[in-house]
Design an enzyme around this catalytic site. Structure first.
Site, mmCIF file in Angstrom:
data_model
loop_
_atom_site.group_PDB
_atom_site.id
_atom_site.type_symbol
_atom_site.label_atom_id
_atom_site.label_comp_id
_atom_site.label_asym_id
_atom_site.label_seq_id
_atom_site.Cartn_x
_atom_site.Cartn_y
_atom_site.Cartn_z
ATOM 1 N N ASP A 189 0.863 -1.187 0.000
ATOM 2 C CA ASP A 189 0.000 0.000 0.000
ATOM 3 C C ASP A 189 0.896 1.232 0.000
ATOM 4 O OD1 ASP A 189 -1.772 -2.056 0.486
ATOM 5 O OD2 ASP A 189 -3.009 -0.892 1.869
ATOM 6 N N LYS B 120 -6.892 3.097 -3.382
ATOM 7 C CA LYS B 120 -7.336 3.087 -1.995
ATOM 8 C C LYS B 120 -7.594 4.516 -1.557
ATOM 9 C CE LYS B 120 -5.319 1.838 2.535
ATOM 10 N NZ LYS B 120 -4.243 1.094 3.218
ATOM 11 N N LYS C 299 -10.314 0.114 -2.607
ATOM 12 C CA LYS C 299 -10.265 -0.152 -1.173
ATOM 13 C C LYS C 299 -10.550 1.112 -0.387
ATOM 14 C CE LYS C 299 -7.019 -1.471 2.508
ATOM 15 N NZ LYS C 299 -5.678 -1.992 2.850
#
Lengths: 300, 315
Positions: free
Chosen positions: B152, B215, B251
């Site tokens: 991430d 995300k 996400k």
């Protein structure tokens, strides 16, 4: 559920439109309507329509338990002295609204003569319980004699979240007599008001909301006991159950069985014939307290 | 728009000006419309068997996250055990999708998960990302070497907001390269992007640069994930697949704490991107406390009585 209109205005009042009160729930210090949007008509003892009260659902019960749980740490962590001061404050606020309560209690019970004495007794009862706040632990705690070099101290502590079915007949005094002993030691409560006579209970919550009582310590639901109580009895985050106002013996048994799942403390129903005006004792407070005993080495 | 995008996509990153022209050429987002649509989809009522299905799917989509300065290998191991077996009392309860930790905690988690759940690591100097690129890449490489199979990363918001899009693009490119086989999730930090238009641009920028997932947030900035922002990103992945044929996951992370919220997001996914995205490979929740509420709701569905926080672990 069809909302009913109140009777037409009488001639002497016709000049001004009535400002009628909306009787709502009391959850987490706020006054929401039921999430279900339902309400039910409340009638006086003589059968006249008085108001529409919120008809609480299981989700309102769920929200109320959540509010009570989140209020528990702060309320049980407050000093006993501080809790006592707040309970005195509640009595003071009640005194200021005495006339309103007498009217509402009289309308609910149909007995205008005894209403005043019931309200006075309810106010005095808050004061009586307020006084116990910083005394219950010293009177009922103990320094135990043990055969060894230890201090052995027992102190009563609050049980947690208490669900209460308020007495059906005594709309104010009965309610105060079950709520006050539960919150004095630091418990937080979800109380189901008298199904037929909920209005004084809703007015009481307006007093609680303006008495420095933290939001969520007392949460009030109005509606059908048979609909709401089973969800409270089976709720795994409720620690104790007071069935004072349950009239249906079969329902009381079912609730007690549901409560056994997580070993809730249970107080059985109080017979309808019992007199709430009689002097209380400390038993109701002690039922909702757990004795904690600590050993500590002595000397050296 | 679709046809233009498809023909130009390989070309748009040839220069800063071309990239800017492309990103600013994306249609603007109707902010009021996006807010209203997200709010409207949040009112859908999901009950009984559909709710049970949605709860299990949401559990399977959780990236169980701990990103605290106070994290220890012991805490991470406990979290891994919970990820694989969220409800020890009920073997029918599915595992979560992944565990998400700081790079220093990857060695503690990798042997426990051993392929049974994904291991995501935040990298590139999460959450601010304010270090030189070489440090970011070293961060990513060490996480991958230690066993993370999902990375991430945070985008360079400073560069993005001042319009240096190519710099952001090339940074994502470089990180993607450093990831090797590991999946790359690109954190846009929408709470700092100010407008939905920027969210749409950042989504496209990340996808063109090679993101496998986009995300919303780090969880360290408020507001974190919100339904309208997620809606804009879901539209972006839908349009991107239509233009290029490549599917990118979404996400939302941060601020999703209740099962009710999670189910609202699932409705949003189904109605915006489509049922293809209703799978842990394409939609994830970055969350920590959400899992406990999902488990409590699951228990409520299976036992018929409300559960309480005493019956789930304290993380």
């Amino acid at each position: 559920m069809i909302a009913e209109e109140p009777p037409a205005e009488t001639a002497e009042h016709a000049a001004r439109l009535a400002i009628r009160k909306t009787y709502k729930l009391f959850i987490g210090g706020a006054f929401p309507r039921s999430e279900s949007g339902r309400s039910y008509p409340v009638r006086s003892a003589s059968g006249d329509f008085m108001a529409n009260a919120a008809l609480a659902s299981r989700k309102d019960a769920r929200d109320a338990v959540r509010a009570a749980r989140s209020a528990f740490a702060k309320w049980s962590g407050a000093t006993a002295y501080n809790r006592g001061q707040i309970l005195y404050r509640i009595a003071e606020m009640l005194e200021g609204r005495r006339a309103q309560f007498i009217d509402e209690v009289a309308a609910a019970s149909g007995d205008g003569v005894s209403a005043a004495s019931e309200v006075d007794a309810a106010i005095d009862r808050w004061v009586w319980y307020a006084g116990w706040s910083d005394k219950i632990a010293q009177v009922h705690g103990a320094a135990n004699p043990v055969a060894g070099p230890y201090f052995n101290l027992s102190t009563p502590e609050p049980t947690g979240v208490v669900a209460i079915v308020a007495p059906a007949e005594s709309s104010l005094l009965g309610l105060v007599s079950v709520v006050a002993p539960a919150i004095v030691p630091g418990n937080t409560v979800v109380v189901v008001a008298s199904e037929e006579r909920p209005l004084p209970a809703v007015t009481l919550t307006e007093v609680l909301a303006t008495s420095d009582l933290p939001g969520g310590v007392v949460n009030l639901l109005t509606g059908r006991v048979a609909e709401i109580a089973p969800w409270l009895a089976s709720h795994m985050d409720v620690d104790a159950l007071d069935l004072a106002g349950v009239r249906d013996a079969g329902l009381a048994t079912d609730l007690e069985i549901a409560a056994a799942e997580n070993l809730k403390r249970v107080l059985r129903p109080v017979p309808a014939s019992s007199d709430w005006a009689a002097d209380p004792d400390v038993q109701r407070m002690l039922t909702f307290m757990e004795m904690k005993t600590a050993w500590h080495p002595k000397g050296i | 728009m679709t046809a233009t995008v498809a023909s130009n996509l390989s070309e748009v990153a040839r220069s800063d000006a071309a990239l800017r022209a492309f990103l600013h050429g994306l249609p603007g987002v109707d902010q009021v419309g996006a807010d209203q649509r997200a709010a409207m989809l949040g009112t859908r009522s999901i009950k009984t068997t559909a709710k049970a299905w949605a709860l299990d799917l949401a559990i399977r989509m959780v990236d169980l996250t701990t990103l605290e300065g106070a994290d220890t290998p012991g805490k991470v191991r406990a979290l891994c055990a919970k990820a694989l077996r969220p409800d020890p009392a009920d073997p029918s309860c599915p595992s979560v999708a992944a565990v998400c930790v700081y790079p220093a905690m990857v060695p503690a988690a990798a042997p426990l998960l051993a392929g049974r759940a994904h291991l995501a690591s935040v990298a590139t100097a999460f959450p601010a990302g304010q270090v030189p690129l070489s440090v970011k890449l070293a961060d990513v490489e060490s996480a991958v070497r230690d066993g993370a199979d999902e990375i991430d990363m945070v985008i360079n918001r400073g560069a993005f907001l001042s319009g240096r899009y190519l710099e952001v693009f090339e940074e994502i490119r470089a990180v993607k390269q450093a990831c090797g086989d590991a999946h790359l999730k690109v954190i846009l930090e929408t709470g700092e992007l100010a407008t939905y238009d920027n969210v749409r641009r950042a989504s496209w920028l990340a996808m063109i640069a090679g993101a496998d997932f986009i995300k919303t947030s780090t969880g360290k900035v408020a507001p974190a994930a919100t339904p309208p922002v997620t809606l804009v990103m879901l539209e972006a992945v839908r349009d991107f697949r239509a233009a290029t044929g490549r599917q990118v996951g979404v996400k939302p992370a941060g601020g999703i704490r209740t099962a009710k919220d999670a189910i609202k997001y699932l409705v949003l996914v189904n109605e915006t991107a489509g049922a293809d995205w209703l799978h842990p490979d394409w939609f994830r929740f970055g969350a920590s406390s959400l899992l406990n509420d999902l488990l409590m709701q699951r228990t409520r569905m299976s036992t018929g009585r409300y559960s309480g926080p005493n019956y789930v672990t304290l993380d």
